[in-house]
Enzyme design. Structure first.
Site, PDB file in Angstrom:
ATOM      1  N   GLY A 124       0.800  -1.223   0.000  1.00 21.59           N
ATOM      2  CA  GLY A 124       0.000   0.000   0.000  1.00 21.59           C
ATOM      3  C   GLY A 124       0.828   1.266   0.000  1.00 21.59           C
ATOM      4  O   GLY A 124       1.983   1.275  -0.438  1.00 21.59           O
ATOM      5  N   LEU A 149      -4.202  -5.814  -4.615  1.00 22.97           N
ATOM      6  CA  LEU A 149      -3.152  -4.798  -4.593  1.00 22.97           C
ATOM      7  C   LEU A 149      -1.868  -5.325  -3.958  1.00 22.97           C
ATOM      8  O   LEU A 149      -1.877  -5.802  -2.815  1.00 22.97           O
ATOM      9  CB  LEU A 149      -3.647  -3.568  -3.807  1.00 22.97           C
ATOM     10  CG  LEU A 149      -2.691  -2.374  -3.800  1.00 22.97           C
ATOM     11  CD1 LEU A 149      -2.556  -1.776  -5.182  1.00 22.97           C
ATOM     12  CD2 LEU A 149      -3.154  -1.323  -2.799  1.00 22.97           C
ATOM     13  N   ASP A 150      -0.762  -5.235  -4.693  1.00 32.95           N
ATOM     14  CA  ASP A 150       0.571  -5.619  -4.205  1.00 32.95           C
ATOM     15  C   ASP A 150       0.656  -7.096  -3.837  1.00 32.95           C
ATOM     16  O   ASP A 150       1.530  -7.491  -3.057  1.00 32.95           O
ATOM     17  CB  ASP A 150       0.986  -4.750  -2.999  1.00 32.95           C
ATOM     18  CG  ASP A 150       1.104  -3.282  -3.383  1.00 32.95           C
ATOM     19  OD1 ASP A 150       1.405  -3.008  -4.557  1.00 32.95           O
ATOM     20  OD2 ASP A 150       0.881  -2.417  -2.525  1.00 32.95           O
ATOM     21  N   GLU A 151      -0.229  -7.912  -4.383  1.00 32.23           N
ATOM     22  CA  GLU A 151      -0.185  -9.342  -4.063  1.00 32.23           C
ATOM     23  C   GLU A 151       0.076 -10.214  -5.283  1.00 32.23           C
ATOM     24  O   GLU A 151      -0.065 -11.432  -5.229  1.00 32.23           O
ATOM     25  CB  GLU A 151      -1.500  -9.757  -3.376  1.00 32.23           C
ATOM     26  CG  GLU A 151      -1.736  -8.978  -2.103  1.00 32.23           C
ATOM     27  CD  GLU A 151      -2.471  -9.766  -1.049  1.00 32.23           C
ATOM     28  OE1 GLU A 151      -3.077 -10.804  -1.389  1.00 32.23           O
ATOM     29  OE2 GLU A 151      -2.423  -9.336   0.111  1.00 32.23           O
TER      30      GLU A 151
END
Lengths: 284, 284, 284, 284
Positions: B201, B227-229
């Protein structure tokens, strides 16, 4: 289920991989690991395989014979096939520094190395108590300019007596004799306390300090007759700065020496290294 | 001589390597690179090959057809065969940070990336002058909460117009829409300024500073809806200490972002990555 | 509020720190950074301070005079006091390699270096277009065995004309003349593509490849008359393996060269380096 | 000559360094090391000094009294003054993993740690033989959900009996009780097998494997009541790839755990760490 490790090198040619993997299928092998490398400069092909023999009646000697008479002959291969679980016998040579010795014996006791360590040989008595802590026979073989021949003789007897497969010089501060080197070709591992080829020879930390480098290193390599010029197995480095004294270099270097030597031992013990033209192929 | 790259994955089975290498021999291919990987947890086999087709009359379409009808069918493979020299078309998405953009365009101009960059898309005008320096068309597509639909439409038109193969988010500060993600599945590369999964994040350097970590990192990954995974392609880190302010973290992080993103672009452009089960296989 | 940077070195003696910090208090300075180092081998004391002068009427010339007449004389110091915001003027020397040039100009444009780059000098025309992209004057000064004297003359004129403070050799493939070195003593930064002292001189990547090393490096250093033997500013390394060709070494090395040179430029520009006895003190 | 270590922190104010260094001069001290840090966010000043007391009649108690009544009072300092040669007494807590234990005891025997290890406490008997090898008293204190109170009581008695200064959890797999934490505030060092804050809690290697990270790490930190959230002392990482199984992660991680914990022990034993606001200042 029997597991085997196969190491091969030969002139690079079409069809090697197909032939080898086909052979494994024919002898009811199940490939669990395969890696290969082509040295395009030298035109040499290298391969390492691990297989499970799924047929409980597999006969390793018979497999080796077929391999030799078919593929190995067709491609003119240098090759080795080993039972994977067979532990290599490793001799430790030390002098007075104890940090690599403690590290190796700690890892050995903790089960990290797939080896047996039947003996420790030193040119001094100092580290006998360390050997005793770990219940490993310790032999002091004096080794000076004047008694090299006698020393070498004792070394060879001990190595033979204990059926030693490879030798680790854990900061052993003596030059190995050409005879021993030739008997244990690419089977003697040394740790040198610099990132070779920088600072070969004596007192590398002092030289590094005087040069004002910002990184120091350590190098494990197979011993050849040319001092510190054998095939490199592994290297690592750590940062230093102007605030570090030469004593700091030595202290930081101890961690490098420990870890770079331990990695080399592990690689050799698991038969993950091959030597060609004074370089190593290190399979991961 | 035509060169091709082959990517394969399928359920792990006996005889795959033999079958594939045998096929290459039959179509007069000369393997110059081969690597494979078995994911034993998932029981999946991955393979990447590079070959030279030694017969000047080789027909790539014909080879693909034979491959599909024989091996690919036998082993139920997912596969791709590409001419090696074919350059992928890469779109750059940026916002206001210019350090990754300068780095990518510098490397592009210096010939380090085997790609074409036909356009740069931004949600701001700020970096137009950078695009101009490198003579690359620059499109400003506003993208806010209120105009996401219109923004996405423009994105898709531009990507289609320029026949874009993959997208690089060079510190693009907007969430990519699910539609775009699904069209470019595992073809959108993002750089996140932390060693994920730590500090996902916003404002990761501030979070890292507040936590008092001794290392900071950067992560390039394929964009997925979470998100960001997404699957991680590459990560790297650098040391920090109590003397570093959050501004120092940001400055040191710029170098990480640059290099970790550049490596990911290079790997993707050379078709060295494969995605399976939200992880990457990265061939070296 | 005016900010100043103070650099000091002198024979190590009791009371230096107390005297210097006391002086700062007296001139209404607020220390925002202080670091010191004692070289116990050489018995030399080094110090770097940053201060804010809280009195708006502070006169830097007056402060310097008082410093010289009191402390500097008492302790027999070598010292410098600089306004912190003053940007150093940096000349770039290049030949044909463009990767370091692109990186430096990208960082410069992105505001990472606290310098001005008034000109680029090359012995070839090849990189003029890069200079043009960034709107920096480009001078081609031929420099061969036969015209060294004429080349040096032109260099000196250009450096004087643009009031250059320090020089960066961004893969400039010529030997710098002794006269230029003596004028810019410890003010010429070179990037050498090996972890010195390993592989000095020409073609270090080829030498590293032939030696079979497992790490390669890059070194930034101040140029002295002894080739590749000047004080080292920064070094870094990356891992290589048997799978890497010499071309891979070169490609991986480009990233090292870029980053190791950029760090050295930043350190020099922020006056964080001091040279003594062919070594650097690098304040963090 | 007596050597002392001084640690100070207080609100940042003008004149602290001058006052402290001046004090050292007055008590005939010769500063051999000085470092300081200002946390500008918190407005806190930190300092660490090492001095030789050149007057053989120096009385440390008297010096402490004068320090307390003058400088410490003037600047409202938190401070400590210790004889440098005084060895801290360190208790080792272990469970069943032996790799950190072997490493610590090996380093201890090799003289790398300036500590005494009077005892080892475990919740299992497994590692008694290791303690025996190194001739260190070993206590098995069962510690389960049901007997925490009794376990804690035994811990406190043993720690008191042996006058323990700080505790090292060398992969001790139990939660430390709040009472013990409060008695040994910032004096209990844990090693966690991930680069925190990624993967706190149980089985971090498995989580890292499942996430598909390309680097794994280890973190040493002071234990606080919040699990894995205490002040970080040291971290390090190593690269992993798709070829590594979770067992490989664990094996590579062992080296990280060993070295990151050893560094933290060394830093703490040499009084080089200070804790403020859940972060550490680590003097080099």
């Amino acid at each position: 289920m029997q597991k085997i490790t196969i190491l091969i090198h030969c002139k690079d040619q079409k069809g090697i991989i197909a032939a080898v993997t086909d052979f494994i299928v024919r002898v009811e092998g199940n490939i669990t690991y395969i890696d290969q490398h082509v040295d395009f400069e030298q035109n040499v092909f290298f391969m390492r395989l691990e297989c499970e023999l799924t047929n409980p009646n597999s006969n390793l000697t018979a497999i080796k014979n077929v391999f030799e008479q078919t593929i190995a002959t067709d491609f003119n291969m240098a090759w080795e096939i080993h039972p994977k679980e067979q532990k290599l016998k490793m001799a430790l040579f030390v002098s007075k520094y104890d940090h690599c010795l403690f590290d190796i014996l700690g890892r050995y006791s903790a089960g990290e190395f797939n080896v047996e360590i039947p003996l420790i040989i030193s040119n001094h008595w100092d580290l006998r108590s360390v050997a005793n802590r770990f219940d490993i026979p310790f032999y002091c073989v004096p080794f000076t300019k004047d008694n090299k021949e006698e020393g070498e003789k004792q070394h060879l007897e001990l190595l033979k007596k204990y059926a030693i497969d490879f030798i680790v010089l854990a900061r052993y501060m003596q030059i190995i004799t050409p005879k021993l080197i030739s008997i244990y070709e690419h089977k003697i591992i040394n740790i040198h306390h610099s990132f070779l080829p920088a600072f070969p020879g004596a007192k590398p930390y002092h030289s590094a300090f005087n040069r004002g480098v910002k990184i120091i290193g350590a190098t494990s390599h197979y011993v050849t007759e040319e001092l510190d010029e054998g095939p490199i197995i592994e290297q690592d480095i750590t940062r230093v700065s102007h605030i570090n004294s030469v004593e700091d270099f030595i202290m930081k270097g101890r961690d490098l020496e420990r870890i770079v030597l331990a990695r080399a031992i592990k690689l050799h013990a698991e038969r993950k290294t091959m030597v060609f033209d004074n370089k190593t192929v290190v399979f991961s």
